[in-house]
Design an enzyme around this catalytic site. Structure first.
Site, PDB file in Angstrom:
ATOM      1  N   GLY A  96     -36.649 -30.343  16.890  1.00 26.98           N
ATOM      2  CA  GLY A  96     -36.263 -31.445  17.773  1.00 26.98           C
ATOM      3  C   GLY A  96     -36.208 -32.738  16.984  1.00 26.98           C
ATOM      4  CB  VAL A 135     -33.308 -34.388  11.573  1.00 25.29           C
ATOM      5  CG1 VAL A 135     -34.551 -34.987  10.951  1.00 25.29           C
ATOM      6  CG2 VAL A 135     -33.591 -32.976  12.072  1.00 25.29           C
ATOM      7  CB  VAL A 168     -42.879 -25.487   7.231  1.00 26.39           C
ATOM      8  CG1 VAL A 168     -43.520 -24.339   8.004  1.00 26.39           C
ATOM      9  CG2 VAL A 168     -42.271 -24.976   5.940  1.00 26.39           C
ATOM     10  N   GLY A 197     -41.500 -28.466  11.951  1.00 27.52           N
ATOM     11  CA  GLY A 197     -41.032 -29.709  12.595  1.00 27.52           C
ATOM     12  C   GLY A 197     -42.105 -30.771  12.617  1.00 27.52           C
ATOM     13  CE  LYS A 246     -38.415 -23.420  10.036  1.00 23.89           C
ATOM     14  NZ  LYS A 246     -38.225 -23.230  11.486  1.00 23.89           N
ATOM     15  CG  ASP A 248     -35.407 -21.097  10.558  1.00 23.44           C
ATOM     16  OD1 ASP A 248     -34.826 -22.115  10.176  1.00 23.44           O
ATOM     17  OD2 ASP A 248     -36.517 -21.114  11.147  1.00 23.44           O
ATOM     18  CD  GLU A 304     -46.196 -31.992   6.837  1.00 25.42           C
ATOM     19  OE1 GLU A 304     -47.073 -32.294   6.038  1.00 25.42           O
ATOM     20  OE2 GLU A 304     -46.150 -30.881   7.412  1.00 25.42           O
TER      21      GLU A 304
HETATM   22  N1  LIG Z   1     -32.725 -29.959  14.191  1.00 28.13           N
HETATM   23  C1  LIG Z   1     -34.030 -29.785  14.090  1.00 28.13           C
HETATM   24  O1  LIG Z   1     -34.771 -29.792  15.085  1.00 28.13           O
HETATM   25  C2  LIG Z   1     -34.676 -29.603  12.737  1.00 28.13           C
HETATM   26  C3  LIG Z   1     -36.071 -29.413  12.634  1.00 28.13           C
HETATM   27  C4  LIG Z   1     -36.658 -29.289  11.363  1.00 28.13           C
HETATM   28  C5  LIG Z   1     -35.857 -29.334  10.242  1.00 28.13           C
HETATM   29  N2  LIG Z   1     -34.506 -29.491  10.387  1.00 28.13           N
HETATM   30  C6  LIG Z   1     -33.689 -29.548   9.178  1.00 28.13           C
HETATM   31  O2  LIG Z   1     -33.113 -30.857   9.095  1.00 28.13           O
HETATM   32  C7  LIG Z   1     -31.846 -30.781   8.457  1.00 28.13           C
HETATM   33  C8  LIG Z   1     -30.784 -31.443   9.330  1.00 28.13           C
HETATM   34  O3  LIG Z   1     -30.691 -30.757  10.568  1.00 28.13           O
HETATM   35  P1  LIG Z   1     -29.846 -31.377  11.786  1.00 28.13           P
HETATM   36  O4  LIG Z   1     -30.156 -30.521  12.962  1.00 28.13           O
HETATM   37  O5  LIG Z   1     -30.076 -32.836  11.870  1.00 28.13           O
HETATM   38  O6  LIG Z   1     -28.350 -31.098  11.274  1.00 28.13           O
HETATM   39  P2  LIG Z   1     -26.984 -31.654  11.924  1.00 28.13           P
HETATM   40  O7  LIG Z   1     -27.227 -32.156  13.307  1.00 28.13           O
HETATM   41  O8  LIG Z   1     -25.948 -30.609  11.705  1.00 28.13           O
HETATM   42  O9  LIG Z   1     -26.624 -32.935  11.023  1.00 28.13           O
HETATM   43  C9  LIG Z   1     -26.154 -32.829   9.712  1.00 28.13           C
HETATM   44  C10 LIG Z   1     -25.685 -34.220   9.274  1.00 28.13           C
HETATM   45  O10 LIG Z   1     -25.355 -34.133   7.897  1.00 28.13           O
HETATM   46  C11 LIG Z   1     -24.014 -34.592   7.698  1.00 28.13           C
HETATM   47  N3  LIG Z   1     -23.410 -33.741   6.661  1.00 28.13           N
HETATM   48  C12 LIG Z   1     -23.470 -32.372   6.582  1.00 28.13           C
HETATM   49  N4  LIG Z   1     -22.843 -31.954   5.468  1.00 28.13           N
HETATM   50  C13 LIG Z   1     -22.392 -33.045   4.837  1.00 28.13           C
HETATM   51  C14 LIG Z   1     -21.666 -33.263   3.632  1.00 28.13           C
HETATM   52  N5  LIG Z   1     -21.280 -32.244   2.853  1.00 28.13           N
HETATM   53  N6  LIG Z   1     -21.391 -34.542   3.266  1.00 28.13           N
HETATM   54  C15 LIG Z   1     -21.766 -35.569   4.042  1.00 28.13           C
HETATM   55  N7  LIG Z   1     -22.460 -35.431   5.212  1.00 28.13           N
HETATM   56  C16 LIG Z   1     -22.750 -34.182   5.597  1.00 28.13           C
HETATM   57  C17 LIG Z   1     -23.309 -34.451   9.020  1.00 28.13           C
HETATM   58  O11 LIG Z   1     -22.260 -35.431   9.074  1.00 28.13           O
HETATM   59  P3  LIG Z   1     -21.305 -35.600  10.386  1.00 28.13           P
HETATM   60  O12 LIG Z   1     -22.225 -36.165  11.443  1.00 28.13           O
HETATM   61  O13 LIG Z   1     -20.251 -36.532   9.959  1.00 28.13           O
HETATM   62  O14 LIG Z   1     -20.841 -34.204  10.709  1.00 28.13           O
HETATM   63  C18 LIG Z   1     -24.469 -34.753   9.995  1.00 28.13           C
HETATM   64  O15 LIG Z   1     -24.593 -36.137  10.197  1.00 28.13           O
HETATM   65  C19 LIG Z   1     -31.617 -29.294   8.180  1.00 28.13           C
HETATM   66  O16 LIG Z   1     -32.048 -28.996   6.863  1.00 28.13           O
HETATM   67  C20 LIG Z   1     -32.516 -28.603   9.183  1.00 28.13           C
HETATM   68  O17 LIG Z   1     -32.911 -27.317   8.761  1.00 28.13           O
HETATM   69  C21 LIG Z   1     -33.906 -29.625  11.594  1.00 28.13           C
END
Ligand SMILES: NC(=O)c1ccc[n+]([C@@H]2O[C@H](COP(=O)([O-])OP(=O)(O)OC[C@H]3O[C@@H](n4cnc5c(N)ncnc54)[C@H](OP(=O)(O)O)[C@@H]3O)[C@@H](O)[C@H]2O)c1
Length: 433
Positions: A302, A15, A132, A134, A205, A201, A129
């Site tokens: 996404g 994200v 829930v 996306g 939501k 999950d 926003e």
């Molecule tokens: N992916 C989706 O499509 C989506 C959709 C809606 C909502 N979300 C929500 O958005 C959030 C992020 O999701 P994501 O998919 O982007 O996760 P992700 O790809 O795992 O990215 C997490 C990021 O946070 C950093 N991080 C994690 N723990 C940390 C810590 N303790 N200290 C410092 N940095 C830390 C990681 O650093 P490094 O890069 O150095 O590992 C990485 O850059 C979540 O809450 C998820 O539920 C995601």
């Protein structure tokens, strides 16, 4: 006169990467329109040596204090994921007088009321926003656009991973295990898919949606939840024969002074709009006294759709809240509400049983169901998926209390000719088959 608005971001994964790549185009447009510019000053990550497209070394930090102590950062975007340290960091940012935008459903489901309170005390705000649906705008409409309604139900497909798996099973006569592997190969499912597959999950939501739609503080762990791991190929075959498909449905329904809330694989009639929401798409259907029924459909996850929701929150803060002092959310009125017990929840049901192919079995099952006030609406008998001298018996019921179905099934299990109770799923809607 244009101004630079300092942004900090916690996380630069999927994200966060989406936000970074969308920001330059947004800034061009925004600069032209208002003269203002969003400036990404600091980005917290775990590994500052990893190469990140669109970010330079001077922006990256692994120290949260670098973000919190930077006075030019007015808005912090939290896209770390997981409960901690994200929740703690959000609190510290709010206490430092920064506005927060988060995509974190786990944090908002478990600590939303508390964080809104911390924001209120500090004269700032937390927007969520993206937590829930996306890219689907749903938090904003629930907080604002449906305000004149008494909302009565939320019915939603809010987990793209499980919807992808169930769609594959529905289309292709393939097992849950094969569909899950395909979802993992395409990056739709995590290596550990349990939070999605077990409905956790979706429960997070749904808890957030309940607090906004009904003003109830719902513990996500109190939600009656059933994952999709037991859904079998033949359940789709029988559901299709009956005119239905199967979706992981998240439902909250207001009934008199209590409400029912659940996340369960559910049969949905093929002519319903929700039955046509396939693949990784999400859909949220809201019912209210003035609007009747409104449905939102779109990409539930996404990097780009989620960045769309995150940046919309940032723009809303900049346009309507920054430098205007207090921002108040009606969080103080969140009530505890009694969740209906299984004695009060009524639905029609789909039951799949494996039985010995012998005379009198159906009569025995019908008797056990009838003794508990459950009447059979339709029946399919099939030897297609059974072994030896067994057959599968698929029954649908008329409206019945969940507690009655569960007690009846305990009796059915004691019938000698009944080898196994396969699945019990609710059927959406009140109309008869
Ligand atoms: N992916 C989706 O499509 C989506 C959709 C809606 C909502 N979300 C929500 O958005 C959030 C992020 O999701 P994501 O998919 O982007 O996760 P992700 O790809 O795992 O990215 C997490 C990021 O946070 C950093 N991080 C994690 N723990 C940390 C810590 N303790 N200290 C410092 N940095 C830390 C990681 O650093 P490094 O890069 O150095 O590992 C990485 O850059 C979540 O809450 C998820 O539920 C995601």
């Amino acid at each position: 006169m244009g101004q630079k608005i300092g942004i900090g971001m916690l996380g630069a994964g999927n994200v966060g990467g989406g936000v970074v790549s969308a920001l330059p185009t947004l800034n061009n447009r925004y600069l032209n329109l208002t003269g203002n510019e969003l400036e990404l000053l600091k980005v917290l990550v775990r590994d500052i040596n990893k190469k990140r497209i669109g970010l330079n070394d001077s922006q990256l930090t692994s120290e949260i204090d670098d973000v919190i102590s930077d006075k030019s950062i007015q808005i912090v975007i939290e896209v770390l994921g997981n409960e901690q340290p994200a929740c703690e960091y959000i609190k510290r940012c709010l206490d430092a007088g920064k506005y927060v935008v988060t995509a974190n459903k786990e944090v908002m489901a478990k600590h939303g009321a508390e964080l809104l309170d911390v924001a209120h005390k500090n004269n700032v705000a937390i927007f969520f926003e993206a937590s829930v649906g996306g890219g689907i705008p749903i938090i904003g409409p629930l907080m604002r656009d449906f305000g004149a309604n008494k909302l009565t139900s939320v019915t939603a497909i809010i987990n793209g991973t499980t919807n992808f798996i169930l769609t594959k099973m529905s289309e292709g006569d393939i097992s849950f295990e094969k569909a899950l592997i395909e979802a993992q190969n395409l990056g739709y499912a995590e290596p550990d898919p349990s939070s999605d597959v077990e409905g956790i999950d979706a429960a997070y939501k749904l808890a957030i949606l309940c607090s906004l739609a009904f003003g109830f503080d719902v513990d996500p762990y109190s939600i009656d939840r059933q994952g999709i791991g037991s859904v079998a190929e033949q359940d789709f075959k029988y559901a299709h024969d009956l005119g239905y498909t199967i979706k992981l449905l998240s439902t909250a329904r207001l009934i008199d002074e209590s409400f029912s809330v659940s996340v369960k694989p559910t049969l949905i009639h093929l002519n319903k709009s929700l039955a046509k929401v396939d693949g990784v798409l999400n859909a949220i259907q809201i019912e209210g006294d003035l609007i009747d029924q409104v449905m939102f459909v779109g990409p539930g996850a996404g990097p780009q759709p989620t960045a769309s929701a995150v940046l919309a929150d940032v723009l809303e803060l900049v346009r309507n809240h920054l430098d205007r002092g207090s921002y108040s959310v009606d969080h103080g009125s969140l009530k505890s509400m009694s969740v209906q017990s299984k004695n009060d929840v009524k639905s029609r049901y789909y039951l799949r049983l494996i039985v010995q192919d012998q005379v009198g079995v159906l009569a025995g099952i019908a008797q056990s169901l009838g003794d508990h006030g459950v009447s059979i609406a339709s029946m399919i008998q099939s030897g297609e998926f059974s072994i030896g001298d067994t057959v599968e018996l698929v029954l649908t019921t008329h409206l019945a209390y969940e507690s009655a179905i569960l007690s009846a099934i305990e009796h059915v299990k004691r019938i000698d000719a009944v080898q196994e109770v396969g699945n019990i799923f609710p059927i959406d809607g009140v109309e008869e088959i």
